[in-house]
Design a protein around this motif. Structure first.
Motif, short mmCIF file in Angstrom:
data_model
loop_
_atom_site.label_atom_id
_atom_site.label_comp_id
_atom_site.label_asym_id
_atom_site.label_seq_id
_atom_site.Cartn_x
_atom_site.Cartn_y
_atom_site.Cartn_z
N GLY A 178 0.83 -1.20 0.00
CA GLY A 178 0.00 0.00 0.00
C GLY A 178 0.85 1.25 0.00
N LEU A 179 0.81 1.99 1.09
CA LEU A 179 1.53 3.26 1.17
C LEU A 179 2.84 3.10 1.93
N LEU A 180 3.92 3.56 1.31
CA LEU A 180 5.22 3.52 1.98
C LEU A 180 5.27 4.56 3.09
N HIS A 181 4.80 5.75 2.80
CA HIS A 181 4.76 6.83 3.79
C HIS A 181 3.31 7.09 4.16
N GLN A 182 3.05 7.30 5.45
CA GLN A 182 1.67 7.28 5.91
C GLN A 182 1.25 8.55 6.64
N GLY A 183 1.96 9.65 6.36
CA GLY A 183 1.49 10.96 6.76
C GLY A 183 0.73 11.57 5.60
N TRP A 184 0.43 12.87 5.71
CA TRP A 184 -0.35 13.48 4.63
C TRP A 184 0.47 13.55 3.34
N LYS A 185 1.79 13.64 3.43
CA LYS A 185 2.63 13.52 2.23
C LYS A 185 2.96 12.05 2.07
N ASP A 186 2.14 11.35 1.29
CA ASP A 186 2.26 9.90 1.24
C ASP A 186 2.84 9.37 -0.07
N SER A 187 3.44 10.23 -0.90
CA SER A 187 4.10 9.74 -2.10
C SER A 187 5.42 9.06 -1.72
N PHE A 188 5.95 8.27 -2.65
CA PHE A 188 7.08 7.39 -2.33
C PHE A 188 8.35 8.15 -1.94
N ASP A 189 8.51 9.40 -2.41
CA ASP A 189 9.74 10.15 -2.15
C ASP A 189 9.51 11.33 -1.21
N ALA A 190 8.41 11.28 -0.44
CA ALA A 190 8.02 12.46 0.34
C ALA A 190 8.81 12.64 1.62
N VAL A 191 9.51 11.61 2.09
CA VAL A 191 10.25 11.71 3.35
C VAL A 191 11.70 11.35 3.10
N ALA A 192 12.54 12.36 3.09
CA ALA A 192 13.97 12.16 2.87
C ALA A 192 14.72 13.35 3.44
N GLY A 193 16.00 13.17 3.71
CA GLY A 193 16.81 14.23 4.29
C GLY A 193 17.12 15.33 3.29
N ALA A 194 17.75 16.39 3.79
CA ALA A 194 18.10 17.53 2.94
C ALA A 194 19.00 17.11 1.80
N ASP A 195 19.82 16.04 2.03
CA ASP A 195 20.73 15.55 0.99
C ASP A 195 20.17 14.35 0.25
N GLY A 196 18.92 14.01 0.49
CA GLY A 196 18.30 12.88 -0.18
C GLY A 196 18.37 11.57 0.58
N ARG A 197 19.00 11.57 1.76
CA ARG A 197 19.13 10.33 2.52
C ARG A 197 17.75 9.82 2.91
N GLU A 198 17.52 8.51 2.69
CA GLU A 198 16.25 7.92 3.04
C GLU A 198 16.26 7.48 4.50
N PRO A 199 15.15 7.63 5.20
CA PRO A 199 15.10 7.23 6.61
C PRO A 199 15.15 5.72 6.75
N VAL A 200 15.57 5.29 7.92
CA VAL A 200 15.70 3.86 8.22
C VAL A 200 14.69 3.49 9.28
N GLY A 201 13.99 2.38 9.08
CA GLY A 201 13.10 1.86 10.11
C GLY A 201 11.81 2.65 10.25
N ALA A 202 11.20 2.54 11.42
CA ALA A 202 9.92 3.19 11.69
C ALA A 202 10.09 4.70 11.76
N ILE A 203 9.23 5.43 11.09
CA ILE A 203 9.37 6.87 10.92
C ILE A 203 8.43 7.62 11.87
N ALA A 204 8.99 8.58 12.59
CA ALA A 204 8.19 9.47 13.43
C ALA A 204 8.14 10.83 12.72
N LEU A 205 7.01 11.15 12.12
CA LEU A 205 6.85 12.43 11.42
C LEU A 205 6.60 13.56 12.41
N ALA A 206 7.16 14.72 12.11
CA ALA A 206 7.06 15.86 13.03
C ALA A 206 5.60 16.22 13.31
N GLU A 207 4.80 16.41 12.24
CA GLU A 207 3.44 16.90 12.47
C GLU A 207 2.59 15.89 13.23
#
Length: 635
Positions: free
Chosen positions: A399-428
């Motif tokens: 289903g959805l890789l990212h499960q906040g309101w920005k749920d596209s496949f590339d919506a959560v990454a660092g300033a340099d493009g680094r992808e997060p590892v493991g379970a993600i805690a979104l700020a909002e």
């Protein structure tokens, strides 16, 4: 290189959960093809008509005028003609949608000096396509066991029916066609799932005479015809153009809840989200709390009724979790997609608690106590707050890789493009959780007579606020990180999610001022709205879906947060940007638009695949009017 044609203009009519996509003259599809792209009459995500083409005396008719309001379109039609060529027929076509289907009324007038016979032919047909099969997202489904049929009744009415059995489950759908004047019916060649017919009438018209013909297409069979909800959004006197259009957009999206039709909910939006979405319906209802206070109660009841009760990894369901989306279409009912009730969202549950804080009805609050307790248990348990300190999500590979309101496949990454590892805690999400726990604590003390639980919830919220500041705040940027990953590393992109923290209220006053100031810098603020990702970040692109575009609801949540912190000048600047952008879209704000600045281009740049109307975009328009109007009064 393969050329890609620009998308053709599509006229959309929508009301009460029904949607009609076609040409401006009211037609759908082509006479020489079973279906045309995504055009059609859809109810409950099923295409009930894929062909609906009117011919009069073998002539093509031009749309020469139209008036449209939610669920209704009146079109003036005149035969195609050369310059200085006159035809005697003039047609007024009125199409109306409701929760059950389409009513199409034709008023044909003879403008000539002689009697005339008008031969009308309506070519109608359907393929009963599930919306997931026409969205062209690359998925292929086994539909080999599906079957369509057509029956003609003595009075000239038609029945198109469909049945599909898959893995022991059966889905049925149907549509009934009836006319005020019985037609002559001719079957047209079937093609796979498609069945169709040509309905014809010969109408004798005296000089100056007008005759009316009404044809209806009504859902039947396995699809229950839901109760048409009473419109609860009404425009009034003295409204601005943006407020009036936003209310109309919201009105068009009101529909019966798919699983509890006695409830009226705002569908998320067109074209493919005409159903209950937890996050979207909650945010739209909260943003319209002053203009449309009736919406939130039914939304909360609908979400309580669909709250998770079991562990089901295929649907990401867990006890107490609030649903992401609810579908009743063929593929959802047959289990070919997980979206019948899909729980792949991490923010709907805290937003559910947060929204309860706006409820004043004691009876409703009593009914919501048990769902609120279940939601808190999910936040503490499966949500991760108790074990990890934050509410987190893990990717759903089906289903959805990212499960906040920005749920596209590339919506959560660092300033340099680094992808997060493991379970993600979104700020909002942490902001929503903090606010939700605080609201629930207040209700526990004031409404549910449980002071001990209220104290526990306040303690959990206070601890979360301290942990959040320590883990998310980036001292070098004076700004919060987009997320923290499973290894405790900050996902350090500069993203608009920080504006939601203002709206939730989790920041202290100094941090709030820093965030508001940063969101108004040129790399974020375009003059029309706040970019979802600041210029300079690795994945920034002004025409991306979530990485540099402007989403009106996202921008206005930040503006409302600024106002709540007393930052009225900043809030007004942002809201005025959205109001000015709206004017370029006919005051019907789209789901999103391009992230170009006013210096890049003098008007907002359209994102071609943006949905419109969208509930939270329309709600953002109302919020923008409310904020700028209150600022004007304050001045």
């Amino acid at each position: 290189m393969t050329a890609v044609a620009p998308p053709s203009a599509v006229s959309v009519l929508v009301a009460h959960g029904a949607m009609m996509r076609g040409a401006a003259d009211g037609s759908v599809g082509r006479a020489d093809a079973p279906a045309q792209g995504t055009e059609g009459l859809y109810i409950a995500d099923t295409r009930l008509l894929s062909r609906w083409i009117l011919e009069i005396n073998d002539s093509t008719f031009w749309d020469v005028g139209s008036v449209r309001e939610p669920g209704r379109r009146e079109t003036a039609l005149s035969p195609a003609a050369r310059r200085n060529q006159t035809h005697d027929l003039f047609v007024l076509r009125t199409q109306e949608l409701d929760a059950g289907g389409l009513t199409d009324t034709l008023r044909i007038r003879n403008l000539g000096r002689e009697p005339i016979t008008a031969r009308l032919v309506l070519r109608a047909g359907t393929d009963f396509a599930d919306q997931f099969t026409v969205r062209t997202d690359g998925r292929i489904f086994d539909l080999s066991a599906a079957a369509s049929s057509m029956d003609v009744h003595d009075e000239g009415s038609l029945a198109f029916d469909y049945s599909h059995t898959f893995r022991g489950r059966t889905f049925e759908a149907g549509v009934r066609l009836a006319a005020s004047i019985p037609p002559t019916v001719r079957r047209e060649p079937a093609d796979g799932r498609f069945v169709g017919a040509a309905l014809s009438w010969d109408l004798a018209l005296a000089v100056g005479e007008t005759q009316a013909l009404t044809v209806s297409a009504v859902a039947s069979g396995g699809q229950a015809r839901p109760t048409v909800p009473a419109a609860v959004v009404r425009s009034g006197e003295g409204l601005t153009a943006l407020a009036r259009q936003s209310l109309k957009d919201l009105d068009s999206l009101l529909m019966p809840c798919p699983v509890k039709p006695e409830l009226t909910i705002p569908a998320a939006g067109l074209p493919w989200f005409l159903t209950l979405f937890g996050r979207d319906s909650l945010l739209a209802s909260m943003l319209t709390r002053e203009e449309c206070p009736q919406l939130l109660g039914d939304v909360l009841r609908a979400l309580a009724a669909t709250q998770g009760t079991a562990d089901d990894p295929a649907r990401v369901e867990q006890p107490g979790k609030i649903v992401h989306e609810v579908r009743v279409s063929e593929l959802a009912q047959l289990g070919a997609v997980p979206y019948g009730r899909y729980y792949g969202t991490v923010d709907s549950t805290p937003l559910f608690l947060m929204a309860m804080g706006q409820v004043e009805d004691p009876a409703l609050l009593r009914d919501l106590e048990k769902p609120a307790r279940a939601a808190v248990e999910w936040i503490l348990g499966d949500g991760g707050l108790k074990d990890t300190g934050f509410v987190r999500s893990t990717p759903d590979p089906a289903g959805l890789l990212h499960q906040g309101w920005k749920d596209s496949f590339d919506a959560v990454a660092g300033a340099d493009g680094r992808e997060p590892v493991g379970a993600i805690a979104l700020a909002e999400v942490q902001g929503y959780t903090w606010r939700g726990l605080r609201e629930c604590a207040r209700l526990a003390a004031e409404q549910w007579d449980d002071q001990a639980w209220a104290g526990t919830l306040r303690g959990l919220a206070d601890e979360l606020k301290l942990r959040f500041r320590d883990a998310f705040w980036m001292e070098n940027q004076n700004f919060p990180a987009l997320a923290v990953d499973g290894e405790g590393q900050q996902v350090d992109a500069l993203a608009s999610n920080a504006g939601h923290l203002l709206w939730a209220g989790i920041l202290d006053a100094d941090d709030a001022r820093a965030v508001a100031s940063r969101l108004l810098r040129d790399d974020f603020f375009t003059g029309w709205g706040i970019r979802t990702l600041a210029e300079g970040q690795h994945f920034y692109h002004p025409m991306s879906y979530h990485n540099g575009s402007v989403w009106p609801h996202d921008t206005m949540l930040a503006a409302e947060g600024m106002a709540a912190y007393g930052l009225t000048d900043q809030a007004r600047t942002v809201a005025e940007g959205i109001r000015e952008a709206a004017a370029h879209f006919g005051n019907s704000l789209p789901e999103l638009f391009g992230g170009f600045s006013r210096a890049d281009f003098p008007v907002p740049v359209t994102y071609h695949h943006a949905g419109s109307p969208q509930a939270w975009a329309a709600a953002a328009g109302l919020a923008a009017v409310r904020l700028t109007s209150s600022s004007e009064r304050a001045d």
